[in-house]
Scaffold this active site. Structure first.
Site, mmCIF file in Angstrom:
data_model
loop_
_atom_site.group_PDB
_atom_site.id
_atom_site.type_symbol
_atom_site.label_atom_id
_atom_site.label_comp_id
_atom_site.label_asym_id
_atom_site.label_seq_id
_atom_site.Cartn_x
_atom_site.Cartn_y
_atom_site.Cartn_z
ATOM 1 N N HIS A 146 0.853 -1.138 0.072
ATOM 2 C CA HIS A 146 0.096 -0.030 -0.120
ATOM 3 C C HIS A 146 0.788 1.179 -0.002
ATOM 4 C CE1 HIS A 146 -3.183 -2.700 2.062
ATOM 5 N NE2 HIS A 146 -3.027 -3.036 0.753
ATOM 6 N N HIS A 165 -0.267 -10.729 -5.168
ATOM 7 C CA HIS A 165 0.915 -10.199 -5.154
ATOM 8 C C HIS A 165 2.079 -11.244 -5.665
ATOM 9 C CE1 HIS A 165 -0.636 -7.303 -2.123
ATOM 10 N NE2 HIS A 165 -1.330 -8.093 -1.457
ATOM 11 N N HIS A 192 -9.080 -1.782 -4.882
ATOM 12 C CA HIS A 192 -8.063 -2.493 -3.915
ATOM 13 C C HIS A 192 -7.067 -3.520 -4.725
ATOM 14 C CE1 HIS A 192 -5.821 -2.441 -0.302
ATOM 15 N NE2 HIS A 192 -5.552 -3.811 -0.724
ATOM 16 N N ASP A 208 -3.265 -2.742 -4.965
ATOM 17 C CA ASP A 208 -2.271 -3.789 -4.699
ATOM 18 C C ASP A 208 -1.062 -3.806 -5.767
ATOM 19 O OD1 ASP A 208 -2.938 -4.293 -2.109
ATOM 20 O OD2 ASP A 208 -3.845 -6.039 -2.652
#
Length: 307
Positions: free
Chosen positions: A79, A266, A239, A243
Site C-alpha cells: 500500500h 501479489h 483495491h 495492490d
C-alpha cells in the site's frame, strides 16, 4: 525535463501492523538521486537496509514482503509502495521499528496524506521509466497477468472473480489510465478486504492479528459488515488494482506500457515483473530530458486536491 523526486523533509507516523498486530513507528526521510526506495529496520542493531526491488520480494502470502538472505524482512509494503508510485517518488528512506509497515486504514490514502503534508522536492537528475518493448505473460492455473507495449502512459486493466453474494451484480473489472490524479481520486482510498470465515484460520497462522473494521472491509457470508459500507461501489477490484500498482513499483520506476490481469495477486504480480526484468530485450530505460519533452505520465503537483 521530468526529474526524480524525493520529500522536502522527514515525516513520522505510528500505526499497527496488519498481520503482526504490533505497534509500528514509521519515518520517511529524503534520499539522494538514484537511491531508489530503501526500507530500514531501525529496531535491529546494526540497522538492516532492504532495497525495494523485485528479486528481494521473497514472501507473497497475503502481502508483499522484502526478505534478505539472513531472513530479515519488511512486510506489507504494497500500500505504501502504491502511494509512492502514485506520487512519483523515486528516492526515499523508509525507517520502521518492526517487521511490518503499519496498515493505517487499509488503503494508500494515509500515506499520500503524509507525503503531501511535507511536500515533494524535485531533484537534479532525470526521472527514469521502464518502457515495455515486448509482450510478457505469466500464468497460474486460470489466473494470468501480462505486459504489452503502449507508449502513451501506463494503462491498466484488471479483473477479479469472487463468488459471493456481495459481488453479484457488482463491477469486478477496473480500467485505469494511470496518473497521480487518477490514482489519488479513483484508487487510493480502496481498502484491503477479507472474509469472516477465513479470519480464525489466518489468526491461527499469526496473520491478520491487527486486522479490524477500522482498517479493512470485512464480509460475512452475505454482506459487508462495516457500518459505513464501501468507499467506492467497486472498492474490491480497485483495491486489487492498488495492490498491483504497489507490487509493480518494485522496479523503483514507473512503467510505460499496458498491464492486463485476471484474478492476479501479489505472487503473480511479482512473477510478471521478474519475468519482464529478466528479459532485457523486452524493456528499456527511458528519460525525458529535452526542454520540450513531456513524460506520458503526469504526477502530483501542489495544485492536486486530495479526493
Amino acid at each position: 525535463m521530468i526529474r526524480q523526486r524525493t520529500l522536502k523533509t522527514s515525516v513520522q507516523a505510528t500505526g499497527v501492523g496488519l498481520h503482526s498486530g504490533r505497534k509500528v513507528t514509521m519515518t520517511f526521510r529524503p534520499a539522494p538521486v538514484n537511491t531508489g526506495i530503501v526500507y530500514l529496520r531501525t529496531d535491529l542493531n546494526p540497522v538492516v537496509e532492504l532495497p525495494a526491488n523485485a528479486d528481494q520480494v521473497r514472501d507473497t502470502v497475503l502481502c508483499t514482503a522484502l526478505v534478505n538472505e539472513a531472513g530479515v524482512r519488511v512486510s506489507t509494503i504494497e500500500h505504501l509502495s502504491a502511494a509512492l508510485a502514485g506520487m512519483g517518488i523515486d528516492n526515499l528512506y523508509v525507517e520502521v521499528d518492526a517487521p511490518e509497515i503499519p496498515v493505517m486504514d487499509g488503503s494508500a490514502h494515509p500515506f499520500i496524506y503524509l507525503l503531501q503534508e511535507v511536500g515533494i522536492r524535485e531533484q537534479n537528475a532525470p526521472k527514469q521509466f521502464v518502457r515495455i518493448k515486448q509482450s510478457i505473460r505469466v500464468e497460474d492455473g486460470d489466473k494470468w497477468a501480462e505486459f504489452h507495449p503502449y507508449r502513451n502512459g501506463f494503462k491498466m486493466d484488471l479483473e477479479i472473480d469472487f463468488q459471493h453474494p456481495v459481488f453479484e451484480g457488482r463491477n469486478q473489472r477496473c480500467v485505469l489510465d494511470f496518473s497521480g490524479a487518477s490514482f489519488v481520486k479513483e484508487i487510493s482510498r480502496a481498502r484491503t478486504f477479507g472474509f469472516m470465515r477465513d479470519i480464525e484460520y489466518l489468526r491461527s497462522q499469526n496473520l491478520a492479528l491487527g486486522g479490524s473494521l477500522e482498517n479493512a472491509v470485512v464480509l460475512d457470508d452475505y454482506r459487508v459488515l462495516n457500518e459505513d459500507g464501501l468507499r467506492y461501489e467497486d472498492e474490491f477490484v480497485k483495491h486489487k488494482m492498488l495492490d498491483a500498482i504497489g507490487d509493480l513499483y518494485m522496479c523503483n520506476r514507473s512503467i510505460i506500457g499496458e498491464f492486463r490481469a485476471y484474478k492476479t495477486g501479489h505472487a503473480l504480480n511479482n512473477k510478471l515483473l521478474r519475468a519482464l526484468l529478466a528479459k532485457q530485450e523486452a524493456w528499456e530505460l527511458v528519460t525525458f530530458e529535452g526542454e520540450g519533452d513531456k513524460a506520458p505520465i503526469a504526477y502530483y503537483d501542489n495544485g492536486l486536491v486530495l479526493a
